[in-house]
Write a protein that holds these residues in place. Structure first.
Motif, short mmCIF file in Angstrom:
data_model
loop_
_atom_site.label_atom_id
_atom_site.label_comp_id
_atom_site.label_asym_id
_atom_site.label_seq_id
_atom_site.Cartn_x
_atom_site.Cartn_y
_atom_site.Cartn_z
N LEU A 281 4.05 6.84 4.40
CA LEU A 281 5.15 6.20 4.91
C LEU A 281 4.90 4.39 4.97
CD1 LEU A 281 7.67 7.43 6.71
CD2 LEU A 281 6.33 6.79 8.75
N ILE A 282 3.61 3.96 5.37
CA ILE A 282 3.59 2.48 5.36
C ILE A 282 3.49 2.22 3.97
CG2 ILE A 282 1.59 0.90 5.67
CD1 ILE A 282 0.85 2.31 8.15
N GLU A 283 2.98 2.95 2.85
CA GLU A 283 3.24 2.55 1.44
C GLU A 283 4.54 2.25 1.08
OE1 GLU A 283 0.99 5.18 -0.77
OE2 GLU A 283 -0.63 5.02 0.68
N GLN A 284 5.50 3.20 1.52
CA GLN A 284 6.81 3.42 1.13
C GLN A 284 7.73 2.10 1.71
OE1 GLN A 284 8.02 4.94 -1.65
NE2 GLN A 284 6.06 5.69 -1.92
N LEU A 285 7.21 1.88 3.12
CA LEU A 285 8.27 1.22 4.00
C LEU A 285 7.68 -0.30 4.00
CD1 LEU A 285 8.74 3.24 7.60
CD2 LEU A 285 10.31 2.99 5.56
N PHE A 286 6.70 -0.58 3.77
CA PHE A 286 6.16 -2.05 3.86
C PHE A 286 5.46 -2.56 2.72
CE2 PHE A 286 5.88 -0.14 8.15
CZ PHE A 286 7.00 -1.00 8.82
N MET A 287 4.92 -1.58 1.99
CA MET A 287 4.32 -2.17 0.65
C MET A 287 5.12 -2.27 -0.54
SD MET A 287 0.48 -0.62 0.69
CE MET A 287 0.02 -1.54 -0.80
N ASN A 288 6.47 -1.51 -0.65
CA ASN A 288 7.36 -1.36 -1.51
C ASN A 288 8.34 -2.72 -1.19
OD1 ASN A 288 6.44 0.23 -2.84
ND2 ASN A 288 7.96 1.87 -2.74
N SER A 289 9.37 -2.96 -1.98
CA SER A 289 10.06 -4.07 -1.76
C SER A 289 10.98 -4.00 -0.78
CB SER A 289 11.19 -4.44 -2.90
OG SER A 289 11.91 -3.04 -3.07
N SER A 290 10.37 -3.74 0.69
CA SER A 290 11.14 -3.87 1.79
C SER A 290 11.41 -5.33 2.17
CB SER A 290 10.45 -3.05 2.90
OG SER A 290 9.41 -3.74 3.24
N VAL A 291 12.71 -5.51 2.97
CA VAL A 291 12.62 -6.95 3.32
C VAL A 291 12.04 -7.40 4.51
CG1 VAL A 291 14.34 -8.33 4.54
CG2 VAL A 291 14.92 -6.95 2.77
N LEU A 292 11.83 -6.94 5.42
CA LEU A 292 10.85 -6.77 6.61
C LEU A 292 9.81 -6.29 6.72
CD1 LEU A 292 10.77 -8.63 9.36
CD2 LEU A 292 11.66 -6.50 10.58
N LYS A 293 8.62 -7.24 6.92
CA LYS A 293 7.33 -6.18 6.86
C LYS A 293 6.60 -6.55 8.14
CE LYS A 293 7.08 -7.54 1.90
NZ LYS A 293 8.49 -8.15 1.73
N LEU A 294 5.56 -5.95 8.43
CA LEU A 294 4.69 -6.22 9.63
C LEU A 294 3.86 -7.04 9.25
CD1 LEU A 294 4.57 -2.69 11.13
CD2 LEU A 294 6.40 -4.07 11.48
N GLY A 295 3.36 -8.09 10.30
CA GLY A 295 2.32 -9.05 10.38
C GLY A 295 1.12 -8.31 10.66
N PRO A 296 -0.09 -9.04 10.23
CA PRO A 296 -1.29 -8.17 10.73
C PRO A 296 -1.51 -7.66 12.24
CG PRO A 296 -1.72 -10.67 10.14
CD PRO A 296 -0.02 -10.21 9.85
N ARG A 297 -0.93 -8.52 13.07
CA ARG A 297 -1.29 -8.17 14.57
C ARG A 297 -0.41 -6.80 14.60
NH1 ARG A 297 -0.40 -12.43 18.35
NH2 ARG A 297 1.50 -12.77 17.09
#
Lengths: 707, 585
Positions: A281-297
């Motif tokens: 899920l994380i790979e698909q949601l945030f590592m691919n070309s998603s607009v909003l990503k999650l910051g480290p914290r």
């Protein structure tokens, strides 16, 4: 509105007026927003998305909706994809055992893991799959709706037969279905009825009973149910089958008596662990070309919640939802957090005030500070607009490269000892999101240096395969070409055995003259000397060092943490360290709510909430001031007690604190003090700190310990 | 059990960083700290002077310092509050002056601030900034001094707890635990003056000890404050977070300590008071006149929470539900929310603290009141399914406001299960409040994920007057005793014979009122007397009559040691006299 307190009832209904008729408008009504802003003394402010002018607010609201919908859809697809194999297996099992030949009931045991909230998604998928491919007769049972065997049988039969009815009704006429109240097929109430009903059914497909949570059913009830089903399976030729969901490792033999478990012909199925799903899920949601990503914290926070608390994907997604929402609500600069295709348009639409907001983004301020020559950006709107566009495009391509580099690194470091950056891609990604430690990187380089030709080759090949899969941007295209070059060179080396290696034995490392025995020290000295001697570098070593140094410079550059990039705040949610736009504390409260801590804190340090000068205890946690609210005083006094509290003494000390300032000594307790004390004690009882006790007259029991 | 206690601390993650609730504050603190640095750079002399101060080992100077700290800490908290306020406003409303100074100060180093930024645009008004800087400086002070640290640290480990123990060991010093020895001296013979002196002494000693303690503390951290000076913000924040979480760390050993220690409390009872049991009315009337000193702050708190209402509405629309927790009654807050934002919508208000509340009642108010369903249901399960179906399929929306979701009649697994299922229905929006400290134990994972609660800390400090009005308080006179008014009402509805029997018992009781060993009217005597007057014809009919009295609490039946049944009317003499006079004709 009418009052909502009464001595005779606990529920009060306020029916919507007919004109609004309960269907509240989708957007906030004007009235409500006006009301809010009347209290703020500002009538122009438009809504929750506040701060900017109306258009910006609408843009943000739209982008929030769009992004959340796409995230939701994507995650649903991912989850259903990941269940595909299991669903297929289970439905195949069911259809394979469709014949009535064997007397035992075919049972599929599906181990789903402890993440109970996620099971619902799987079972609804299973339901639809079975309905579509195997049989329309599916009854999904849940331990909560079957408190007794009678209920269980009724529910099962009702659900089995109602699927059929619903189908019929749908074919005949839908209107009739609507008029008939929800009491379908009340005639069929026993298994005997079911058998006669089934004999009239045209298509003889299996009757599937799904028990969602096997562990929660009582053993006796389950045994009776199984025996009952088996009886009718054998006698009346009802092709009943079971599918049972298991959360823990309880086996059926443990749950059921042997007499019962022999009636079941079981086969186990195992779902993928939810952590695998999460990685995916994380790979698909945030590592691919998603607009909003999650910051480290935020990423860390969500992972903590997942790994250490619930292992549940649905809670994870709910938190992601909250984050997306909060990002767009809180961040006034989120209006440009959109896909690159919309960017130019949106930058054009920005007003001067909006631009000023973007100038206040911390990373931009830092940038200006370091590049004094660009000061004109602060005043020149036009220049700033183009600058914005450029840096946003840079940021976008950077995050693409970043994810890709993480993938490459994952391939390169896979299988290395210590799992430097983590075993899974997700771990690698998060490690570098936070900013990996340089020690780890150095160790990685070291390990590469000592790897063999074969290892190196296979790692590079894996990296190349990853590169091939994804579309490579300009920054990384030379990356792949150099990788290809390296791999070819290695290959050439393998094919043409190195000549150097053939010559190297000529100079043996330790020279031992014949006939002479070396003593220990001489040997040591010789060994040391030979170690110091520079070993002749082979061709392979040359290539290897070239590869390593190239990787060290190029890959490391791509892998710097996104928090160092200009305007990362806009695209990486919760990445600002300090600002009033920070959403992390809020999210943290959602992931780890602490109601008890809030109560304890308010009681022991009321000034932290009230903000008054009189009650601030100056760090003396146990100090009791007469100005504190009664409840706090009574609470603090009670923390000094053991298990039992004498009410009279308690009241005396309360009185003493209240009378501390007065000089006239008065042992009599004034009625008002008594009343206040009574109130406070009753409230403490409501909060659950004390309860009445019969052990001693006029004593109460303390329910907590410590402070 | 120990495990349980640990869980109670937090809803979701019991062990990891339990208290992060005030992270904003921490962050704000950092911001202020940053701006403090800036200020220090501008005015180096100030820094030196403060450093000098902190280095001075003179105890009087230290005392002065600690007093200052106290003052500073107060100002600091107010500043923090203002900022909190501003923070909230900046979310939900238009900020007139763009970003306020804390925000800009974070990224801008001292020179950049003045040189590049036009003041009016970025810095907020100068007064504001001044205030912030002042607060910041003060805050820094307060932060570095141990006093702040002690607030955050768990009292278990601070010397204060040691102090407490010390006090506990000297029995006559704590007013609460007055073990036998001390009590004898104090309560039995000692004259008033001696007792007063003793108490004053205790107060003095206690305050001395407390002061000494704080001094020692300040010594300790003054030394490390200088080393902390260059500490970077992250570390600082970490420390704060650590301290925060320490604040709530539950030491499981304490449980065993508490359980193993023998309980010795004094034997004094409330009968020593002039009026041991106040009636509920008396308490109410007394409390009416009592006004709390923090009303202003409470109003501010309430206003702050009311600014979240728009967010609540938005969250509800997005399919979330709201759960408010924190100390103080949240009734008023939720009522305010309802009147301001849910006016003209379908709203069901559920008072969870109402003792007679049932799930059925909630269901009925939904099906009858909102869905206007005329049919009946065979079971609550069916009703629940109907409700779920209605709210799933139709466009209808309703808001369910539950005061005290953990109230006495809802605090069971089944009830919570049902409520969470209701909360999961897309058309039903739940706004609930909880108060009990163990509420989190009510929900398992499934319920939590079903209900989709978004949590808000709304510590209002408002009195729980409504919530506790139903509860039988420990100290309040129980109202189960018979009142004359109720007697009159019940009596009026009795038959002639029953009335006569009751009067008979009452008269006998009045006749024997002065006798100390009168237990009541023996049953067999009553029976024979009633037969004589032809009021009853058999033992059974008399018993039937008596049962009715008993049910209305007009009569108490007891057995004397010799085995005879005696009847007694639980009423004061004068009340009974008044009653008999009125009705005996």
């Amino acid at each position: 509105m009418a009052t909502t307190s009464s001595f005779s009832k606990g529920c009060f209904v306020f029916k919507a007026k007919p004109e609004s008729s309960g269907k509240s408008p989708r957007k906030k009504t004007k009235k409500s927003s006006n009301l809010l802003h009347r209290s703020n003394g500002d009538l122009n402010a438009s809504s929750l998305f506040g701060k900017c002018d109306k258009s910006s607010m609408e843009i943000r609201q739209d982008s929030y909706k769009k992004i959340w919908m796409s995230t939701k859809k994507k995650s649903e697809d991912i989850i259903s994809d990941s269940h595909k194999q299991l669903l297929h297996d289970v439905s195949q099992f069911v259809s394979e055992n469709a014949d009535i030949g064997q007397s035992s009931i075919p049972t599929a045991l599906v181990a789903l893991g402890v993440n109970l909230p996620d099971h619902a998604a799987f079972f609804s998928l299973l339901d639809s799959t079975l309905n579509a491919h195997v049989s329309p007769f599916v009854a999904m049972l849940n331990s909560k709706e079957c408190p007794s065997l009678k209920n269980m049988v009724l529910k099962a039969i009702q659900k089995l037969t109602s699927c059929d009815l619903a189908d019929d009704d749908a074919e005949k006429d839908e209107e009739a279905d609507e008029i008939v109240p929800v009491k379908p097929s009340s005639k069929i109430k026993t298994f005997a009825n079911l058998a006669t009903w089934y004999s009239n059914v045209v298509i003889k497909t299996p009757l599937i009973i799904i028990l969602q949570d096997l562990e929660s059913f009582s053993t006796q009830q389950l045994q009776d149910f199984v025996l009952l089903c088996r009886e009718y399976r054998v006698r009346n030729k009802l092709p009943i089958q079971f599918i049972m969901g298991i959360a823990t490792t309880v086996t059926l033999q443990q749950q059921l008596h042997h007499r019962t478990s022999v009636c079941l012909a079981t086969k186990s199925f195992q779902s993928r662990p939810s952590i695998v799903l999460l990685n995916h899920l994380i790979e698909q949601l945030f590592m691919n070309s998603s607009v909003l990503k999650l910051g480290p914290r935020l990423m860390q926070l969500l992972l903590d919640g997942f790994l250490y608390h619930d292992l549940s994907l649905s809670s994870f997604l709910m938190r992601v939802h909250l984050i997306i929402m909060q990002h767009y609500i809180t961040l006034p600069v989120s209006s440009l957090c959109c896909s690159m295709s919309e960017l130019i348009d949106r930058i054009k639409k920005l007003s001067a005030a909006d631009l000023d907001l973007y100038r206040q983004v911390p990373s931009f301020m830092k940038f200006i500070e370091n590049n004094r020559s660009k000061v004109s950006l602060l005043t020149d709107d036009k220049e700033f607009r183009s600058f914005l566009q450029k840096s946003f495009e840079d940021l976008n391509s950077y995050s693409k490269d970043f994810s890709l580099s993480c993938r490459i690194l994952h391939c390169l470091s896979d299988g290395m000892p210590d799992a430097l950056f983590g075993k899974s891609l997700r771990e690698v990604y998060i490690n570098f999101l936070i900013g990996a430690e340089s020690e780890d990187w150095d160790r990685f380089i070291q390990l590469l240096n000592i790897s063999t030709s074969y290892e190196l080759q296979s790692r590079i090949q894996a990296a190349l395969a990853t590169l091939k899969e994804s579309d490579v941007s300009s920054a990384l295209s030379d990356f792949s070409t150099s990788l290809v070059l390296f791999s070819e060179e290695l290959k050439r080396l393998e094919q043409a055995p190195d000549t150097d290696t053939a010559t190297s034995p000529k100079s043996p490392n330790v020279f031992v003259p014949k006939g002479k025995k070396l003593d220990k020290f001489e040997l040591k000295a010789q060994l040391l000397a030979s170690a110091k001697q520079a070993r002749p570098t082979s061709k392979f070593d040359e290539i290897k060092s070239e590869i390593v140094s190239w990787l060290n410079s190029h890959l490391a550059r791509q892998l710097k943490s996104p928090t160092t990039i200009l305007f990362h705040e806009v695209f990486y949610a919760g990445s600002q360290v300090q600002s009033s736009w920070d959403i992390v504390p809020w999210i943290r409260r959602q992931v780890q709510p602490v109601p008890r801590v809030a109560i304890s804190k308010a009681l022991s340090d009321p000034a932290s909430y009230l903000g008054c000068n009189c009650c601030s205890s100056n760090g003396q946690g146990s100090q009791i001031l007469s100005t504190m609210p009664d409840l706090c005083i009574v609470y603090k006094l009670h923390t000094e007690c053991g298990r039992l509290i004498n009410l009279y003494d308690w009241m005396l000390s309360f009185n003493a604190i209240q009378q501390k300032d007065k000089d006239d000594e008065n042992e009599e307790i004034e009625p008002i003090i008594q009343a206040r004390f009574i109130r406070a004690v009753a409230q403490l009882q409501l909060l659950g700190f004390i309860q009445s006790s019969k052990r001693k007259t006029d004593h109460v029991a303390r329910l907590t310990w410590g402070v | 059990m120990a495990c349980d206690e640990k869980k109670r601390g937090s809803l979701a993650l019991p062990t990891i960083q339990e208290s992060e609730e005030d992270l904003d504050n921490v962050i704000l603190e950092d911001i202020i700290r940053a701006s403090r640095k800036k200020k220090e750079c501008r005015t180096p002399s100030k820094k030196i002077s403060s450093a000098e101060k902190s280095k001075s080992s003179d105890s009087s100077a230290r005392k002065r310092l600690s007093r200052q700290c106290a003052e500073h800490a107060r100002v600091k908290i107010t500043t923090l509050f203002n900022q909190n306020d501003r923070y909230d406003r900046s979310i939900y409303a238009v900020s007139e002056d763009g970003l306020t100074s804390e925000e800009s100060s974070e990224a801008f180093q001292p020179i950049a601030d003045e040189e590049i930024m036009p003041r009016g645009e970025y810095g907020g008004d100068s007064e504001d900034e001044e205030a912030v800087n002042k607060g910041a400086e003060l805050f820094g002070f307060g932060w570095k001094t141990p006093r702040k640290k002690t607030t955050l640290r768990t009292p278990l480990k601070t010397p204060t707890s040691a102090l407490k123990q010390r006090i506990n060991k000297t029995p006559n010093k704590t007013p609460l635990k007055t073990p036998d020895k001390g009590r004898k001296i104090v309560s039995a013979q000692t004259p008033q003056t001696v007792r007063r002196q003793l108490r004053n002494k205790i107060v003095k000693v206690t305050s001395q000890v407390l002061e000494g303690n704080s001094d020692a503390e300040s010594n300790g951290s003054e030394s490390d404050s200088s080393s902390n000076d260059e500490e970077d913000r992250n570390e600082l924040k970490l420390r704060a977070a650590k301290n925060q979480s320490m604040d709530v760390t539950v030491n499981t050993e304490d449980y065993f300590l508490a359980q193993s220690s023998s309980v010795h409390t004094s034997d004094r009872t409330l009968n020593r008071l002039n009026n041991p049991r106040l009636s509920q009315e008396a308490v109410d009337s007394l409390m009416e006149n009592f006004d709390d000193c923090h009303s202003k702050e409470k109003i501010l708190l309430m206003k702050e929470y009311q600014q979240q209402f728009l967010q609540w509405i938005f969250l509800l629309r997005e399919g979330f539900n709201i759960l408010v927790y924190g100390l103080g009654s949240k009734r008023y807050l939720l009522d305010e929310f309802r009147t301001r934002f849910l006016d003209g919508k379908n709203v069901i208000v559920v008072n969870g603290y109402f003792p007679g509340l049932t799930i059925k009642e909630i269901f009925n108010s939904i099906t009858d009141g909102i869905l206007e369903h005329s049919g009946t249901f065979f079971s609550t399960v069916e009703q629940l399914e109907f409700i779920e179906q209605e709210f799933n399929s139709t466009k209808i929306e309703a808001y369910l406001i539950i005061h005290n979701m953990d109230g006495p009649s809802l605090q069971f697994s089944r009830e919570q299960e049902v409520l969470c299922r209701l909360a999961a229905a897309p058309g039903l929006h739940v706004v609930a409040s909880t108060d009990h400290i163990n509420t989190p134990l009510l929900w398992d994972q499934r319920k939590l994920s079903q209900s989709k609660f978004v949590y808000f800390d709304c510590t209002t400090f408002a009195p729980y007057s409504e919530e506790i009005s139903y509860e039988n308080s420990l100290l309040v006179q129980q109202s189960t005793t018979l009142g004359l008014a109720s007697l009159v009402h019940v009596f009026a509805s009795l038959t002639f014979n029953a009335k006569a029997i009751f009067i008979l018992i009452a008269q006998r009781q009045l006749e024997n009122n002065n006798e100390t060993n009168y237990h009541g009217f023996p049953f067999h005597e009553l029976y024979s007397e009633c037969r004589d007057r032809m009021l009853v014809n058999s033992d059974l009919t008399l018993r039937a009559q008596l049962t009715e009295f008993k049910d209305h609490k007009l009569l108490r039946i007891r057995r004397t040691p010799d085995g005879t049944e005696v009847l007694h009317i639980p009423l004061e003499k004068n009340q009974l006299e008044e009653f008999v006079q009125k009705h005996h004709e």
